[in-house]
Enzyme design. Structure first.
Site, mmCIF file in Angstrom:
data_model
loop_
_atom_site.group_PDB
_atom_site.id
_atom_site.type_symbol
_atom_site.label_atom_id
_atom_site.label_comp_id
_atom_site.label_asym_id
_atom_site.label_seq_id
_atom_site.Cartn_x
_atom_site.Cartn_y
_atom_site.Cartn_z
ATOM 1 N N CYS A 133 -35.202 29.128 6.870
ATOM 2 C CA CYS A 133 -34.041 28.239 6.884
ATOM 3 C C CYS A 133 -33.264 28.312 5.575
ATOM 4 O O CYS A 133 -33.653 27.696 4.579
ATOM 5 C CB CYS A 133 -34.496 26.815 7.165
ATOM 6 N N CYS B 35 -31.948 24.982 4.289
ATOM 7 C CA CYS B 35 -32.945 24.113 3.658
ATOM 8 C C CYS B 35 -33.318 24.631 2.273
ATOM 9 O O CYS B 35 -33.466 23.858 1.330
ATOM 10 C CB CYS B 35 -34.240 24.074 4.466
ATOM 11 N N ASP B 36 -33.502 25.940 2.139
ATOM 12 C CA ASP B 36 -34.138 26.480 0.942
ATOM 13 C C ASP B 36 -33.248 27.369 0.076
ATOM 14 O O ASP B 36 -33.648 27.747 -1.028
ATOM 15 C CB ASP B 36 -35.386 27.288 1.353
#
Ligand code: NDP
Length: 315
Positions: free
Chosen positions: A139, A142-143
């Site tokens: 992701c 997200c990261d």
């Protein structure tokens, strides 16, 4: 197992993506007082999406987590009973149906709507598992932030990979796309975007051999699947974007599914092979997999459940 027996729910919805919440909105407005369990990822896959630009009604786009909060608020406005918890077992041979939540709580239901969605696929390399969360991710939204100014790789050639690469190219110094064929599966517009972004380099006919690094990602060893030549690309982040699999393991042996695990519904409906059990969203859709189509099938499932319960009452 401690059983905390509740009253029987009219409709139990498993999952909280666009399908689950839409089913809840329709079921609640029909007075069915639905109970919805959010599952392991409340809000579903859209909570790890950045901007959603193709959902009608949002002319300026909307970010995924916000959109799912809106869905939840709308479902709760009509008295959906939204609960934290993961369905860990089901018994669809009993009636009312029985669903175990978090391995300890037993919930009974007259109808069940499955909207458990799908999850990202992994390559299956030991190094990918070992370094997961230490530079390996599925992701970018997200990261990606953790790799600001650094070099990263994205595996895959579909729309997800193109979107992730495009997102990362704005944060990272360079993005290596690792593509196993000589063509991208992604839509034309996304393919063009990645091919014309200066800091995205596409490695064609390339596959991942191993991710290198002890406690964090230091490089990826790739090989050209035509020449066999191996190359180490120094990177700090490794993003896997090779597609998804449906979250339907729970129903194996009970519900009909195809060879990939997608639930099979009767054409033109959300009905599974068990009367009173309905399937919606990505758990039963390997073709469209969009928020809008998931929401549409969630609506179908609620209407089908309503009809089922009405017929049952009249019988
Ligand atoms: P896809 O199945 O479309 O693409 C998967 C990609 O990963 C393909 O390029 C495939 O290669 C590659 N791949 C699969 N397995 C491996 C492996 N083991 N090793 C290396 N590469 C592998 O999945 P997506 O998640 O990209 O997209 C799913 C659906 O969602 C599509 O319909 C897509 O259009 C849609 N989508 C739409 C978006 C949007 O509209 N904004 C955003 C994201 C997704 P190969 O081509 O060789 O099979």
């Amino acid at each position: 197992m401690e059983s905390n027996m509740e009253d029987v729910a009219n409709v139990l919805i498993i999952g909280s993506g666009p399908a689950g919440y839409t089913a809840a909105i329709y079921a609640a407005r029909a007075g069915m007082k639905p109970v919805l369990y959010q599952g392991a990822q409340p809000g579903g896959q859209l909570t790890i999406t950045n901007e959603v630009e193709n959902y009608p009604g949002y002319p300026e786009g909307v970010n995924g987590p916000q959109m799912m909060m809106d869905f939840q608020a709308q479902a709760e406005r009509f008295e959906t009973d939204t609960r934290y918890g993961v369905a860990t077992a089901v018994d669809l041979n009993k009636y009312p149906f029985e669903v175990t939540i978090d391995e300890e709580e037993l919930v009974k239901a007259k109808a069940i709507i499955i909207s458990t969605g799908a999850s990202a696929k992994w390559l299956g390399l030991p190094s990918e598992q070992r370094l997961n969360g230490k530079g390996v991710s599925a992701c970018a939204v997200c990261d990606g932030f953790f790799f600001k100014g650094q070099e990263v790789a994205v595996v895959g050639g579909g729309d997800t990979a193109a979107e992730e690469a495009s997102y990362l190219s704005k944060l990272c110094s360079k993005v290596h796309m690792i593509v196993r064929r000589d063509v991208l599966r992604a839509s034309k517009i996304m393919a063009k975007r990645v091919m014309t972004t200066p800091n995205i380099e596409i490695h064609w006919h390339t596959e991942t051999d191993e991710i290198l690094g002890e406690n964090e990602v230091e490089a990826v060893r790739v090989f050209n699947n035509q020449t066999g030549v191996k190359t180490d690309i120094p990177i700090q982040g490794f993003f896997v974007a090779i597609g998804h699999q449906p979250n339907t393991d729970l129903f194996k042996g009970m519900l009909d599914m195809d060879e990939s695990g997608y639930l099979i519904t009767q054409p033109g409906s959300s009905k599974t092979n068990i009367e009173g059990v309905f399937a919606s969203g990505d758990a039963q859709d390997k073709i469209y997999r969009q928020a809008i189509t998931a929401a549409g099938t969630g609506c179908m499932a609620a209407l089908d459940a309503e009809r089922f319960l009405a017929e049952k009452e009249m019988a």
